[in-house]
Design a protein around this motif. Structure first.
Motif, PDB file in Angstrom:
ATOM      1  N   MET A 297       9.205  -2.204   8.215  1.00 49.78           N
ATOM      2  CA  MET A 297       8.669  -2.076   6.962  1.00 49.78           C
ATOM      3  C   MET A 297       9.073  -2.878   5.891  1.00 49.78           C
ATOM      4  SD  MET A 297       5.988   0.071   7.283  1.00 49.78           S
ATOM      5  CE  MET A 297       5.372   0.766   5.797  1.00 49.78           C
TER       6      MET A 297
ATOM      7  N   PRO B 252      -4.891  -0.986   3.276  1.00 50.45           N
ATOM      8  CA  PRO B 252      -4.369  -0.271   4.301  1.00 50.45           C
ATOM      9  C   PRO B 252      -2.706  -0.398   4.362  1.00 50.45           C
ATOM     10  CG  PRO B 252      -5.273  -2.426   5.057  1.00 50.45           C
ATOM     11  CD  PRO B 252      -5.690  -2.115   3.546  1.00 50.45           C
ATOM     12  N   ALA B 253      -2.358   0.623   4.884  1.00 51.31           N
ATOM     13  CA  ALA B 253      -0.938   0.635   5.192  1.00 51.31           C
ATOM     14  C   ALA B 253      -0.040   0.433   4.033  1.00 51.31           C
ATOM     15  CB  ALA B 253      -0.546  -0.203   6.410  1.00 51.31           C
TER      16      ALA B 253
ATOM     17  N   ARG C   7       2.215   1.661   0.617  1.00 48.94           N
ATOM     18  CA  ARG C   7       2.667   2.575  -0.029  1.00 48.94           C
ATOM     19  C   ARG C   7       3.211   2.047  -1.426  1.00 48.94           C
ATOM     20  NH1 ARG C   7       6.125   6.800   3.542  1.00 48.94           N
ATOM     21  NH2 ARG C   7       4.477   7.402   4.755  1.00 48.94           N
TER      22      ARG C   7
ATOM     23  N   LEU D 106       5.346  -2.011   2.592  1.00 46.79           N
ATOM     24  CA  LEU D 106       4.028  -2.841   3.195  1.00 46.79           C
ATOM     25  C   LEU D 106       4.652  -2.890   4.610  1.00 46.79           C
ATOM     26  CD1 LEU D 106       3.253  -5.743   1.070  1.00 46.79           C
ATOM     27  CD2 LEU D 106       1.939  -3.595   1.163  1.00 46.79           C
ATOM     28  N   PRO D 107       3.704  -3.061   5.698  1.00 44.59           N
ATOM     29  CA  PRO D 107       4.253  -3.342   7.061  1.00 44.59           C
ATOM     30  C   PRO D 107       5.009  -4.447   7.040  1.00 44.59           C
ATOM     31  CG  PRO D 107       1.974  -2.408   6.907  1.00 44.59           C
ATOM     32  CD  PRO D 107       2.227  -2.612   5.475  1.00 44.59           C
TER      33      PRO D 107
ATOM     34  N   ALA E 104       2.913  -8.277   6.338  1.00 42.97           N
ATOM     35  CA  ALA E 104       1.748  -7.881   5.569  1.00 42.97           C
ATOM     36  C   ALA E 104       1.810  -8.553   4.069  1.00 42.97           C
ATOM     37  CB  ALA E 104       1.623  -6.452   5.445  1.00 42.97           C
TER      38      ALA E 104
END
Length: 98
Positions: free
Chosen positions: A1, A35-36, A38, A56-57, A60
């Motif tokens: 992350m 998506p994905a 926070r 974020l992932p 991303a």
């Protein structure tokens, strides 16, 4: 992350304007639902200090860069603070979630 944090102090009289702009970002984020992602915004209880945390992932793209309310917010930051508001990358060394 990937984790980025922005922290800054503003003048007490600017708290309502900064808060309103942050609320506008979150309205736009809820509408676009990246998506994905926070995202968390905090203000210290009795201080004009704000902290924004974006997770974020890995790899991303930052979806905030395509949200007009977030771009408008970023354009106002220099007038709200003299602090360095460059997002700083952080490494998570521990986490607990129930």
């Amino acid at each position: 992350m990937s984790l980025q944090i922005v922290r800054f102090r503003t003048a007490p009289e600017q708290i309502p304007e900064v808060t309103q702009q942050i609320e506008a970002i979150f309205t736009a984020v809820h509408e676009t639902a990246p998506p994905a992602m926070r995202y968390l915004a905090l203000r210290e209880a009795d201080e004009p200090v704000f902290t924004l945390i974006l997770e974020l992932p890995d790899g991303a793209d930052n979806p905030l860069l395509s949200i007009p309310a977030a771009l408008e917010y970023r354009s106002h930051l220099p007038s709200w603070t003299d602090d360095d508001v460059t997002p700083r990358p952080h490494t998570i060394v521990g986490r607990y979630s129930a």
